[in-house]
Design an enzyme around this catalytic site. Structure first.
Site, PDB file in Angstrom:
ATOM      1  N   ARG A  32      12.774 -12.314  16.812  1.00  0.00           N
ATOM      2  CA  ARG A  32      11.598 -11.917  15.904  1.00  0.00           C
ATOM      3  C   ARG A  32      11.271 -13.254  15.236  1.00  0.00           C
ATOM      4  O   ARG A  32      10.037 -13.600  15.021  1.00  0.00           O
ATOM      5  CB  ARG A  32      12.201 -11.095  14.980  1.00  0.00           C
ATOM      6  CG  ARG A  32      12.242  -9.481  15.374  1.00  0.00           C
ATOM      7  CD  ARG A  32      11.385  -8.516  15.153  1.00  0.00           C
ATOM      8  NE  ARG A  32      11.715  -7.307  15.830  1.00  0.00           N
ATOM      9  CZ  ARG A  32      12.529  -6.292  15.503  1.00  0.00           C
ATOM     10  NH1 ARG A  32      13.159  -6.397  14.295  1.00  0.00           N
ATOM     11  NH2 ARG A  32      12.886  -5.131  16.210  1.00  0.00           N
ATOM     12  N   GLU A 176      21.643   8.225  13.857  1.00  0.00           N
ATOM     13  CA  GLU A 176      20.420   7.761  14.455  1.00  0.00           C
ATOM     14  C   GLU A 176      20.304   7.968  15.998  1.00  0.00           C
ATOM     15  O   GLU A 176      20.706   7.198  16.803  1.00  0.00           O
ATOM     16  CB  GLU A 176      20.100   6.449  14.238  1.00  0.00           C
ATOM     17  CG  GLU A 176      18.820   5.717  14.593  1.00  0.00           C
ATOM     18  CD  GLU A 176      18.412   4.387  14.251  1.00  0.00           C
ATOM     19  OE1 GLU A 176      19.379   3.741  13.880  1.00  0.00           O
ATOM     20  OE2 GLU A 176      17.427   4.153  14.596  1.00  0.00           O
ATOM     21  N   LYS A 218      18.610  10.130  11.076  1.00  0.00           N
ATOM     22  CA  LYS A 218      17.397   9.173  11.329  1.00  0.00           C
ATOM     23  C   LYS A 218      16.864   9.369  12.616  1.00  0.00           C
ATOM     24  O   LYS A 218      17.216   8.789  13.557  1.00  0.00           O
ATOM     25  CB  LYS A 218      17.963   7.839  11.092  1.00  0.00           C
ATOM     26  CG  LYS A 218      17.135   6.650  11.374  1.00  0.00           C
ATOM     27  CD  LYS A 218      17.776   5.316  10.816  1.00  0.00           C
ATOM     28  CE  LYS A 218      16.705   4.019  11.240  1.00  0.00           C
ATOM     29  NZ  LYS A 218      16.887   2.845  10.600  1.00  0.00           N
ATOM     30  N   SER A 260      11.132   3.693  12.855  1.00  0.00           N
ATOM     31  CA  SER A 260       9.732   3.342  12.897  1.00  0.00           C
ATOM     32  C   SER A 260       9.229   3.092  14.432  1.00  0.00           C
ATOM     33  O   SER A 260       8.500   3.569  14.880  1.00  0.00           O
ATOM     34  CB  SER A 260       9.040   2.161  12.144  1.00  0.00           C
ATOM     35  OG  SER A 260       9.844   0.871  12.365  1.00  0.00           O
ATOM     36  N   GLY A 261      10.502   2.656  15.288  1.00  0.00           N
ATOM     37  CA  GLY A 261      10.403   2.640  16.674  1.00  0.00           C
ATOM     38  C   GLY A 261       9.262   1.680  17.015  1.00  0.00           C
ATOM     39  O   GLY A 261       9.198   0.470  16.402  1.00  0.00           O
TER      40      GLY A 261
HETATM   41  P1  13P Z   1      12.908   0.283  13.469  1.00  0.00           P
HETATM   42  O1  13P Z   1      12.313   0.951  12.353  1.00  0.00           O
HETATM   43  O2  13P Z   1      12.224  -1.021  13.661  1.00  0.00           O
HETATM   44  O3  13P Z   1      12.698   1.175  14.753  1.00  0.00           O
HETATM   45  O4  13P Z   1      14.239   0.143  13.047  1.00  0.00           O
HETATM   46  C1  13P Z   1      15.005   0.910  12.566  1.00  0.00           C
HETATM   47  C2  13P Z   1      16.458   0.825  13.036  1.00  0.00           C
HETATM   48  O5  13P Z   1      17.089   0.943  12.115  1.00  0.00           O
HETATM   49  C3  13P Z   1      16.949   0.869  14.411  1.00  0.00           C
HETATM   50  O6  13P Z   1      18.176   0.906  14.590  1.00  0.00           O
END
Ligand code: 13P
Length: 344
Positions: A32, A176, A218, A260-261
């Site tokens: 990033r 998650e 999550k 957020s994916g």
């Molecule tokens: P994103 O919101 O960028 O998908 O990240 C959330 C996250 O914790 C991924 O493991």
């Protein structure tokens, strides 16, 4: 014992608050930074994390931050460890404890999340050092035939074992299961897969005797795949997501904090808002635990320059304020426009 954990789980989804995911691996955060033309070193990664963790006003919108082990052991430029910076602000420190994904044996293109060996001892150490919650991420690839039953059940089992160990070590687990957005699948296929995955995960959590009141889930929102011909409307994403959660997430779970994916910051803010505006009964708090969506605008402002830190922090706080409004169903075009100038 679980009453503490139940309180922590509820505090993480307190009214109008959400979680900042700042737990990208060293490789991902390096990538990033490099896309923003910033040379990644332990020090620039530390400076990048610091920008968020010390943003003025963070505790108004952010209940907790998920850290990566590298950041966990770093100190802020003014001295104290980041964990202590957060605790002083009343923001709960959390830790990502999975060891990332590996190819799943016997499958083509699917992944299993590893890291259960020795996990209980690691959790105990993090708890001792101030952690209040922990996160484990599993990923599920979507196609006409995937995810396989083997992948779904292996990952669900690992998520549930992680959650049981967390509660034993007095940490709130954030479970998650991420159904990936990559692919040409329809929103209906995403809903079907997300439902199957959540069903398997909650069955495994039940088998491992995880206390549902003392955990958070999550998940992904239900959307069409990123290569599907047409993008689903905001209303379709909201209704498919809530329908899927109502069918598969027990009411005892206090909160759902979405990832957020691959969605951009405006899409996830609007989707969370529409989800919260639906009049369908929703027994859990629905909020955010975004990584990319909370960080992308700030990273673009920062560009690795000391002089841009205030502007980058203002961009982050603006997005956090918008997401907070969306968690209350009060996000509007006017809220989106109201960006305060960076303090000098
Ligand atoms: P994103 O919101 O960028 O998908 O990240 C959330 C996250 O914790 C991924 O493991």
């Amino acid at each position: 014992m679980t009453s503490d954990l139940k309180m922590t789980a509820r505090a993480l989804v307190a009214v109008g608050k959400g979680i900042l995911s700042a737990d990208e691996t060293v490789q991902i955060v390096t990538k990033r930074l490099e896309t923003a033309s910033i040379l990644a070193t332990p020090d620039t990664r530390r400076a990048y994390r610091e920008l968020f963790l010390t943003a003025p006003g963070i505790s108004e919108f952010i209940s907790g931050v998920i850290l990566h082990d590298e950041t966990w052991h770093q100190n802020s430029s003014t001295g104290p460890a980041f964990v202590d910076v957060l605790l002083r602000l009343g923001v709960l420190p959390g830790i990502k404890v999975d060891d990332g994904t590996r190819a799943l044996a016997g499958s083509h293109g699917e992944a299993i999340t590893e890291g259960l060996d020795g996990l209980s001892d690691r959790l105990a150490e993090y708890r001792e050092l101030g952690a209040r919650f922990a996160k484990w991420r599993a990923v599920f690839v979507v196609s006409g035939t995937l995810p396989s039953a083997a992948c779904t059940h292996a990952n669900a089992h690992a998520l549930a074992r992680f959650a049981a160990m967390c509660q034993e070590q007095r940490l709130v687990p954030i479970v998650e299961p991420e159904v990936l957005m990559e692919g040409a699948h329809s929103i209906d296929r995403c809903e079907e897969v997300t439902g199957n995955v959540l069903h398997a995960v909650f069955e495994a959590l039940h088998d491992q005797r995880v206390c549902l009141e003392a955990m958070l889930v999550k998940p992904n929102m239900v959307t069409a795949g990123s290569e599907f011909a047409t993008r689903a409307t905001i209303e379709d994403v909201a209704s498919a997501t809530v329908r899927c959660l109502r069918r598969h997430v027990p009411a005892a779970v206090p909160g759902v904090a979405f990832l957020s994916g691959n969605q951009d910051h405006l899409a996830v803010t609007s989707h969370l808002n529409a989800i919260n505006r639906l009049t369908t009964p929703k027994p859990w708090t629905l909020t955010f635990s975004y990584g990319r969506a909370l960080q992308s605008e700030a990273l673009a402002e920062w560009r690795g320059r000391l002089g841009n830190i205030r502007a980058a922090q203002a961009a982050f706080i603006h997005r956090a304020r918008c997401c907070s409004a969306a968690a209350l169903g009060r996000y509007t075009a006017a809220v989106e426009r109201e960006r305060e100038p960076a303090a000098v």
